[in-house]
Design a protein around this motif. Structure first.
Motif, PDB file in Angstrom:
ATOM      1  N   PRO A  82       0.817  -1.206   0.000  1.00 49.26           N
ATOM      2  CA  PRO A  82       0.000   0.000   0.000  1.00 49.26           C
ATOM      3  C   PRO A  82       0.858   1.265   0.000  1.00 49.26           C
ATOM      4  N   ASP A  83       0.390   2.294  -0.731  1.00 49.20           N
ATOM      5  CA  ASP A  83       1.163   3.543  -0.778  1.00 49.20           C
ATOM      6  C   ASP A  83       0.305   4.808  -0.770  1.00 49.20           C
ATOM      7  N   THR A  84      -1.024   4.687  -0.736  1.00 49.51           N
ATOM      8  CA  THR A  84      -1.869   5.870  -0.624  1.00 49.51           C
ATOM      9  C   THR A  84      -3.003   5.602   0.359  1.00 49.51           C
ATOM     10  N   VAL A  85      -3.327   6.609   1.152  1.00 42.38           N
ATOM     11  CA  VAL A  85      -4.483   6.577   2.056  1.00 42.38           C
ATOM     12  C   VAL A  85      -5.187   7.921   1.940  1.00 42.38           C
ATOM     13  N   GLU A  86      -6.490   7.896   1.632  1.00 41.23           N
ATOM     14  CA  GLU A  86      -7.237   9.137   1.448  1.00 41.23           C
ATOM     15  C   GLU A  86      -8.649   8.972   2.006  1.00 41.23           C
ATOM     16  N   VAL A 129     -12.585   9.836   2.720  1.00 40.27           N
ATOM     17  CA  VAL A 129     -13.730  10.407   2.023  1.00 40.27           C
ATOM     18  C   VAL A 129     -13.950  11.838   2.529  1.00 40.27           C
ATOM     19  N   PRO A 130     -14.127  12.826   1.626  1.00 39.39           N
ATOM     20  CA  PRO A 130     -14.247  14.226   2.057  1.00 39.39           C
ATOM     21  C   PRO A 130     -15.635  14.568   2.586  1.00 39.39           C
ATOM     22  N   ASP A 131     -16.069  13.824   3.561  1.00 39.13           N
ATOM     23  CA  ASP A 131     -17.355  14.040   4.225  1.00 39.13           C
ATOM     24  C   ASP A 131     -17.093  13.942   5.715  1.00 39.13           C
ATOM     25  N   GLU A 132     -17.343  15.041   6.421  1.00 37.51           N
ATOM     26  CA  GLU A 132     -16.955  15.063   7.837  1.00 37.51           C
ATOM     27  C   GLU A 132     -17.703  14.020   8.658  1.00 37.51           C
ATOM     28  N   LYS A 133     -18.815  13.507   8.163  1.00 34.65           N
ATOM     29  CA  LYS A 133     -19.576  12.502   8.897  1.00 34.65           C
ATOM     30  C   LYS A 133     -19.155  11.084   8.533  1.00 34.65           C
ATOM     31  N   SER A 134     -18.322  10.939   7.515  1.00 34.20           N
ATOM     32  CA  SER A 134     -17.943   9.607   7.049  1.00 34.20           C
ATOM     33  C   SER A 134     -16.706   9.093   7.777  1.00 34.20           C
ATOM     34  N   ASN A 135     -16.656   7.789   7.994  1.00 34.76           N
ATOM     35  CA  ASN A 135     -15.479   7.148   8.582  1.00 34.76           C
ATOM     36  C   ASN A 135     -14.807   6.231   7.570  1.00 34.76           C
ATOM     37  N   MET A 136     -15.024   6.496   6.250  1.00 35.31           N
ATOM     38  CA  MET A 136     -14.471   5.651   5.199  1.00 35.31           C
ATOM     39  C   MET A 136     -13.260   6.293   4.538  1.00 35.31           C
ATOM     40  N   PHE A 137     -12.395   5.434   3.989  1.00 36.91           N
ATOM     41  CA  PHE A 137     -11.234   5.912   3.250  1.00 36.91           C
ATOM     42  C   PHE A 137     -10.834   4.867   2.225  1.00 36.91           C
ATOM     43  N   ILE A 138     -10.047   5.308   1.232  1.00 40.69           N
ATOM     44  CA  ILE A 138      -9.510   4.371   0.242  1.00 40.69           C
ATOM     45  C   ILE A 138      -8.022   4.173   0.506  1.00 40.69           C
ATOM     46  N   CYS A 139      -7.539   3.016   0.080  1.00 36.67           N
ATOM     47  CA  CYS A 139      -6.114   2.694   0.169  1.00 36.67           C
ATOM     48  C   CYS A 139      -5.698   2.111  -1.176  1.00 36.67           C
ATOM     49  N   GLY A 140      -4.710   2.716  -1.816  1.00 36.19           N
ATOM     50  CA  GLY A 140      -4.209   2.237  -3.096  1.00 36.19           C
ATOM     51  C   GLY A 140      -2.928   1.450  -2.916  1.00 36.19           C
ATOM     52  N   THR A 141      -2.699   0.476  -3.808  1.00 41.38           N
ATOM     53  CA  THR A 141      -1.531  -0.396  -3.688  1.00 41.38           C
ATOM     54  C   THR A 141      -0.731  -0.448  -4.985  1.00 41.38           C
ATOM     55  N   TYR A 142       0.518  -0.899  -4.851  1.00 39.79           N
ATOM     56  CA  TYR A 142       1.478  -0.927  -5.954  1.00 39.79           C
ATOM     57  C   TYR A 142       2.375  -2.137  -5.767  1.00 39.79           C
ATOM     58  N   GLU A 143       2.371  -3.033  -6.744  1.00 38.40           N
ATOM     59  CA  GLU A 143       3.199  -4.229  -6.649  1.00 38.40           C
ATOM     60  C   GLU A 143       4.007  -4.383  -7.932  1.00 38.40           C
ATOM     61  N   LEU A 144       5.333  -4.410  -7.818  1.00 40.38           N
ATOM     62  CA  LEU A 144       6.207  -4.641  -8.959  1.00 40.38           C
ATOM     63  C   LEU A 144       6.394  -6.145  -9.130  1.00 40.38           C
ATOM     64  N   LEU A 145       6.037  -6.643 -10.306  1.00 43.29           N
ATOM     65  CA  LEU A 145       6.099  -8.070 -10.574  1.00 43.29           C
ATOM     66  C   LEU A 145       7.438  -8.447 -11.212  1.00 43.29           C
ATOM     67  N   GLU A 146       7.668  -9.739 -11.365  1.00 45.06           N
ATOM     68  CA  GLU A 146       8.897 -10.208 -11.990  1.00 45.06           C
ATOM     69  C   GLU A 146       8.951  -9.747 -13.445  1.00 45.06           C
ATOM     70  N   GLN A 147      10.092  -9.226 -13.858  1.00 42.69           N
ATOM     71  CA  GLN A 147      10.244  -8.673 -15.196  1.00 42.69           C
ATOM     72  C   GLN A 147      10.834  -9.698 -16.151  1.00 42.69           C
ATOM     73  N   THR A 148      10.431  -9.621 -17.407  1.00 42.57           N
ATOM     74  CA  THR A 148      10.966 -10.530 -18.422  1.00 42.57           C
ATOM     75  C   THR A 148      12.281 -10.030 -19.009  1.00 42.57           C
ATOM     76  N   SER A 149      12.545  -8.723 -18.854  1.00 43.97           N
ATOM     77  CA  SER A 149      13.776  -8.147 -19.399  1.00 43.97           C
ATOM     78  C   SER A 149      14.249  -7.016 -18.505  1.00 43.97           C
ATOM     79  N   GLU A 150      15.552  -6.973 -18.255  1.00 42.03           N
ATOM     80  CA  GLU A 150      16.114  -5.914 -17.426  1.00 42.03           C
ATOM     81  C   GLU A 150      16.109  -4.558 -18.138  1.00 42.03           C
ATOM     82  N   SER A 151      15.943  -4.562 -19.439  1.00 43.81           N
ATOM     83  CA  SER A 151      15.970  -3.314 -20.208  1.00 43.81           C
ATOM     84  C   SER A 151      14.588  -2.706 -20.428  1.00 43.81           C
ATOM     85  N   THR A 152      13.549  -3.281 -19.824  1.00 44.46           N
ATOM     86  CA  THR A 152      12.194  -2.763 -20.006  1.00 44.46           C
ATOM     87  C   THR A 152      12.072  -1.353 -19.439  1.00 44.46           C
TER      88      THR A 152
END
Length: 346
Positions: A21-25, A27-50
Motif C-alpha cells: 500500500p502507498d496511498t491513504v485518502e 472520504v471528504p465528508d466530515e460525517k464519514s469514517n471511510m477511506f480508500i487505500c491504493g496499492t502498488y506491486e512490482l512483478l517479476e520482469q521478463t527483461s532488465e531493459s524494459t
C-alpha cells in the motif's frame, strides 16, 4: 524544534494487504469514517531493459471504514499499480475519486451505496485517460471546483484534464521539469495557481491561464515529494523533500526563505494538514515512519509524536480520519500493512 512530545500514538488495529500500500485518502465528508487505500506491486520482469512505464505491475484500490477503532473492508477493485489517489472535494451528490497509475493513466471512480438495508458500498470506474505519454502518472490533484484534475508525470510533464459526466479529456499538457514530477497541488485559495515539485530539487508555481511559471524555488537539497496548501490558513503551503525536511511557506513571498523548516525522520513523501486544527500536520516520512508536528509556535514547532518506525518499511500513505478526533490511517509499503490509531495527550 522542540523534541517534547505532547501526544502518544495508540494503535487500535492493522491488517496485511495482498499488495504494497502507498496511498491513504479519507472520504471528504466530515460525517464519514471511510477511506480508500491504493496499492502498488512490482512483478517479476521478463527483461532488465524494459522501460519503467512498461514494467509488469499490479495494484488495487480498497475501500475501508473504521468501526469502534477496527478496520472493516467494504470492497476492492483490481487495477494497474497506483501511485497516488485523491477524492474530489467539491460538494456533489456522489463521492468521486481519481487515481494515478503506473501506465500513465488518470482514472476516475464513483463511490455509491448498495441497497439501503445492507449498508454496503461499491466503487466503479466512470472514465480513464492516458495523461502521461511514455511515463508513469505520479501525482494528481483536483481543482477547487472539481471540474478538472491535474496530473504530474515521470517524464517531467504536468497536465490538466477536464471531467464530464461520462468522460475525461486532456485540456493541456506541458513540460514542467527536467526530472520526475513527484507532486502537483492546486492552490486552494487561488484557482489560477498550480504547484509542482520534482526530482530536480525544484518547487514551482504555475499560472494556469498562461502555463508559465510564477516562481522557481531551489531551496530543497533533494527531490521535492510533497506539497499541500493549508485548508484553514490562506497563503500557507507546506513542502516535503527527500532531504528529510518539512518547510512552511508564505505563498506571497515564496522566493524568500521558508517561515520555518523542521526535520522529519526520513524523506517526506506525504503531508496532510489537520482538517480542523490549522497548526497540526501528519507526515509520512518513508523509512522514518510517521510524524505529527504542531506549528502553533511557528518559530518553535513541536514534534507531537512518531509512530510505526520500528519495522524498517516505507511509510507512504497517511491521512486524518475524523474531523473532530485525532484518528489516523497509515500504511507501510514493504510489509503490506494498513494501520489505524489515535493520538492521546500524554
Amino acid at each position: 524544534m522542540s523534541n517534547e512530545q505532547s501526544h502518544r500514538y495508540i494503535l487500535t488495529d492493522s491488517v496485511v494487504l495482498e499488495e504494497c500500500p502507498d496511498t491513504v485518502e479519507k472520504v471528504p465528508d466530515e460525517k464519514s469514517n471511510m477511506f480508500i487505500c491504493g496499492t502498488y506491486e512490482l512483478l517479476e520482469q521478463t527483461s532488465e531493459s524494459t522501460p519503467a512505464h512498461l514494467m509488469n505491475r499490479k495494484g488495487s484500490v480498497y475501500l475501508f471504514s473504521v468501526e469502534n477503532g477496527k478496520l472493516e473492508q467494504h470492497s476492492v477493485i483490481a487495477t494497474e499499480a497506483i501511485l497516488d489517489s485523491k477524492w474530489r472535494s467539491a460538494k456533489t451528490e456522489n463521492h468521486m475519486f481519481g487515481t494515478a497509475d503506473a501506465v500513465g493513466a488518470v482514472n476516475i471512480y464513483k463511490l455509491s451505496s448498495g441497497d439501503a438495508t445492507d449498508g454496503t458500498y461499491h466503487m466503479s470506474m466512470i472514465s480513464s485517460i492516458s495523461a502521461v505519454k511514455e511515463g508513469l502518472a505520479l501525482s494528481i490533484d483536483w481543482s477547487v471546483n472539481g471540474s478538472s484534475i491535474a496530473c504530474s508525470g515521470s517524464n517531467g510533464s504536468l497536465s490538466i484534464n477536464s471531467l464530464s459526466p461520462s468522460s475525461t479529456q486532456q485540456v493541456c499538457s506541458w513540460h514542467a521539469h527536467d526530472a520526475e514530477v513527484w507532486i502537483t497541488s492546486h492552490d486552494i485559495w487561488d484557482e489560477n495557481i498550480l504547484y509542482s515539485g520534482a526530482d530536480d530539487c525544484k518547487f514551482r508555481g504555475w499560472d494556469l491561464r498562461s502555463k508559465k511559471p510564477t516562481f522557481t524555488n531551489s531551496s530543497h537539497d533533494a527531490g521535492v515529494c510533497s506539497l499541500q496548501c493549508n485548508p484553514l490558513s490562506p497563503h500557507t503551503i507546506a513542502s516535503g523533500s527527500y532531504d528529510e525536511k518539512v518547510r512552511i511557506w508564505d505563498t506571497r513571498s515564496i522566493r524568500r526563505s521558508p517561515q520555518c523548516e523542521v526535520n522529519a525522520k526520513g524523506g517526506v513523501w506525504r503531508i496532510k494538514w489537520h482538517k480542523q486544527r490549522k497548526d497540526m500536520m501528519v507526515v509520512a516520512s518513508m523509512y522514518g515512519g510517521f510524524d505529527v508536528f504542531d506549528f502553533t509556535n511557528i518559530g518553535n514547532p513541536v514534534s507531537n509524536t512518531s509512530f510505526n518506525v520500528a519495522n524498517g518499511s516505507l511509510g507512504y500513505g497517511v491521512d486524518w480520519l475524523y474531523d473532530d478526533a485525532e484518528s489516523i490511517a497509515s500504511c507501510t509499503f514493504y510489509d503490506k500493512k494498513l494501520f489505524v490509531g489515535t493520538l492521546e495527550k500524554c
